[in-house]
Design a protein around this motif. Sequence first.
Motif, mmCIF file in Angstrom:
data_model
loop_
_atom_site.group_PDB
_atom_site.id
_atom_site.type_symbol
_atom_site.label_atom_id
_atom_site.label_comp_id
_atom_site.label_asym_id
_atom_site.label_seq_id
_atom_site.Cartn_x
_atom_site.Cartn_y
_atom_site.Cartn_z
ATOM 1 N N GLY A 61 -72.376 12.426 -21.464
ATOM 2 C CA GLY A 61 -71.476 13.529 -21.145
ATOM 3 C C GLY A 61 -72.256 14.771 -20.757
ATOM 4 N N PRO A 62 -71.717 15.614 -19.861
ATOM 5 C CA PRO A 62 -72.368 16.860 -19.459
ATOM 6 C C PRO A 62 -71.935 18.006 -20.370
ATOM 7 N N GLN A 63 -72.180 19.253 -19.947
ATOM 8 C CA GLN A 63 -71.642 20.402 -20.678
ATOM 9 C C GLN A 63 -70.131 20.229 -20.851
ATOM 10 N N HIS A 64 -69.623 20.717 -21.956
ATOM 11 C CA HIS A 64 -68.214 20.592 -22.358
ATOM 12 C C HIS A 64 -67.886 19.224 -22.938
ATOM 13 N N GLY A 65 -68.849 18.295 -22.882
ATOM 14 C CA GLY A 65 -68.675 17.028 -23.545
ATOM 15 C C GLY A 65 -68.023 15.944 -22.719
ATOM 16 N N VAL B 69 -65.074 21.100 -25.222
ATOM 17 C CA VAL B 69 -65.904 22.169 -25.798
ATOM 18 C C VAL B 69 -65.858 23.368 -24.870
ATOM 19 N N GLN B 70 -65.525 24.533 -25.401
ATOM 20 C CA GLN B 70 -65.128 25.671 -24.596
ATOM 21 C C GLN B 70 -66.235 26.358 -23.806
ATOM 22 N N ASP B 71 -67.269 26.848 -24.470
ATOM 23 C CA ASP B 71 -68.081 27.910 -23.885
ATOM 24 C C ASP B 71 -69.527 27.482 -23.706
ATOM 25 N N ASN B 72 -70.331 28.356 -23.048
ATOM 26 C CA ASN B 72 -71.757 28.086 -22.930
ATOM 27 C C ASN B 72 -72.433 28.274 -24.286
ATOM 28 N N MET B 73 -73.519 27.539 -24.466
ATOM 29 C CA MET B 73 -74.306 27.539 -25.704
ATOM 30 C C MET B 73 -73.513 26.979 -26.893
ATOM 31 N N ILE C 131 -70.044 1.863 -28.070
ATOM 32 C CA ILE C 131 -71.361 2.098 -27.476
ATOM 33 C C ILE C 131 -71.714 3.562 -27.670
ATOM 34 N N PRO C 132 -72.995 3.931 -27.560
ATOM 35 C CA PRO C 132 -73.386 5.331 -27.764
ATOM 36 C C PRO C 132 -72.842 6.239 -26.661
ATOM 37 N N VAL C 133 -72.442 7.429 -27.073
ATOM 38 C CA VAL C 133 -72.120 8.510 -26.142
ATOM 39 C C VAL C 133 -73.153 9.606 -26.381
ATOM 40 N N TYR C 134 -74.006 9.847 -25.397
ATOM 41 C CA TYR C 134 -75.070 10.842 -25.511
ATOM 42 C C TYR C 134 -74.657 12.126 -24.806
ATOM 43 N N SER C 135 -74.897 13.233 -25.456
ATOM 44 C CA SER C 135 -74.599 14.537 -24.861
ATOM 45 C C SER C 135 -75.826 15.077 -24.154
ATOM 46 N N LEU C 136 -75.662 15.460 -22.899
ATOM 47 C CA LEU C 136 -76.728 16.136 -22.152
ATOM 48 C C LEU C 136 -76.513 17.639 -22.151
ATOM 49 N N TYR C 137 -75.747 18.107 -23.118
ATOM 50 C CA TYR C 137 -75.668 19.532 -23.433
ATOM 51 C C TYR C 137 -75.727 19.590 -24.956
ATOM 52 N N SER C 138 -76.923 19.304 -25.475
ATOM 53 C CA SER C 138 -77.147 19.179 -26.909
ATOM 54 C C SER C 138 -78.509 19.784 -27.207
ATOM 55 N N GLU C 139 -79.287 19.143 -28.044
ATOM 56 C CA GLU C 139 -80.650 19.622 -28.260
ATOM 57 C C GLU C 139 -81.509 19.391 -27.020
ATOM 58 N N THR C 140 -80.970 18.630 -26.066
ATOM 59 C CA THR C 140 -81.676 18.367 -24.819
ATOM 60 C C THR C 140 -80.716 18.430 -23.647
ATOM 61 N N ASN D 228 -72.155 16.802 -29.731
ATOM 62 C CA ASN D 228 -72.934 15.846 -30.512
ATOM 63 C C ASN D 228 -72.969 14.483 -29.843
ATOM 64 N N HIS D 229 -73.980 13.703 -30.191
ATOM 65 C CA HIS D 229 -74.019 12.287 -29.833
ATOM 66 C C HIS D 229 -73.156 11.524 -30.840
ATOM 67 N N PHE D 230 -72.576 10.419 -30.408
ATOM 68 C CA PHE D 230 -71.776 9.624 -31.336
ATOM 69 C C PHE D 230 -71.581 8.218 -30.778
ATOM 70 N N ILE D 231 -71.089 7.340 -31.612
ATOM 71 C CA ILE D 231 -70.695 6.004 -31.170
ATOM 72 C C ILE D 231 -69.208 6.042 -30.860
ATOM 73 N N HIS D 232 -68.845 5.657 -29.650
ATOM 74 C CA HIS D 232 -67.439 5.753 -29.264
ATOM 75 C C HIS D 232 -66.611 4.727 -30.028
ATOM 76 N N PRO D 233 -65.519 5.146 -30.655
ATOM 77 C CA PRO D 233 -64.747 4.219 -31.501
ATOM 78 C C PRO D 233 -64.049 3.106 -30.734
ATOM 79 N N HIS D 234 -63.765 3.320 -29.452
ATOM 80 C CA HIS D 234 -63.111 2.261 -28.667
ATOM 81 C C HIS D 234 -64.138 1.372 -27.984
#
Length: 395
Positions: free
Chosen positions: A58-62, A67-71, A84-93, A75-81
């Motif tokens: 996922g990009p910014q906003h998830g 997710v509303q705003d900048n900064m 598989i992993p869902v990785y955020s590219l607006y996270s610590e990286t 989070n990363h998570f395992i999708h319940p449906h």
Amino acid sequence: MPKVATGLDVLLKDVDLQKRFKGNIALLCHNASIAYDYSHAALRFKELFGSRFIKIFGPQHGFATDVQDNMIESNHFIHPHFNIPVYSLYSETRTPTDEMLENIDHFFIDLQDVGCRMYTYIYTLTLLLEKCAGKDIDIIVLDRPNPINGIDLEGNILEHEFKSFIGFHPLPVRHGLTLGEVALLHQKMWTRSKANLQVIPMKNWQREMYFEDTKLPWVLPSPNLSRPESTLTFPGAVLFEGTMLSEGRGTTQPLEIVGHPKIEPFGLFADYLEETIKNSGLNGLALRPITFLPTFQKHSDKVCGGFQIHITDKKIFKPWRTGQFLLRELYKHLGSEFEWKAPPYEYNYDHKPIDIINGSDKLRHWVEQNESLEMLDSFEALHEFEKIAKEIRLY
């Protein structure tokens, strides 16, 4: 005029094209990643690729675009449906790590961009391209429309000193490119090491189209762009993020309205702004005095006076130029009540947010010095950019 088929639609309807992708699949997508039948890209990828569909990004906003705003990171998570992993590219990286990229053979990108430099999805894409250069991973961009057309260019070119995650490359504010074309321009102009890039173009999209012309459904690509009309006011209204005026976040029409608790809207118009805008040379818009109450962000639960920007002729409306004009006039009108927003902004702690947003400090100085509208036009730079962009255009 036939309905536009997005890159995703083209993939879904072309069995031979689907067969080219024989390995493990990842997908960078969000809320607006939908097919012609409104189904989400992730659901269709699960149908197409089964157990080979192994990761979502996922990009910014998830991934869910909630997710509303900048900064504000996701989070990363395992999708319940999908399990598989869902990785955020607006996270610590902002860049996928080597671990995130493990076992991926084909990495698809399906994001609805808005045609403006200050929108982060194009940089999520180009950082991915940088990371995958030299790796045995195919990057496939499923192209989507530029909702504010692929012809008109506007605004200054980003200055390197003010580079950030809302301005990473020397683009004008309104760049006239699709997401796929940005990827191609990156590979041609902005990188030394190229990735294995493929763009699956749209069908029936023409450069003069606005989003309404595509006959596609609009699904918000970020929480504050709920209407396609907002994408056209965005390149001007986003400037107010660099001030303590509200740009309408916390209302039902964000990035179409501007205001402040110290503004009396009818007085502002009758005494000052109505005549000033008539003499400005700006066309294709009407300003309507309004009162509004933001429910969050700037001036939360405080009554604000201001205006809504109504577009009366989108073909001649200049959003960035309108934004700079209104910024200058409200700076004069509010006087000591006007404030530039203080850092940080988009993880930059050194420059004023307005300078990061506009990719230059010239706009701020121009506003403070009350100079004429012509001072900020950069037609020569736009002409040079257009010549470069024409070399990679797909449509």
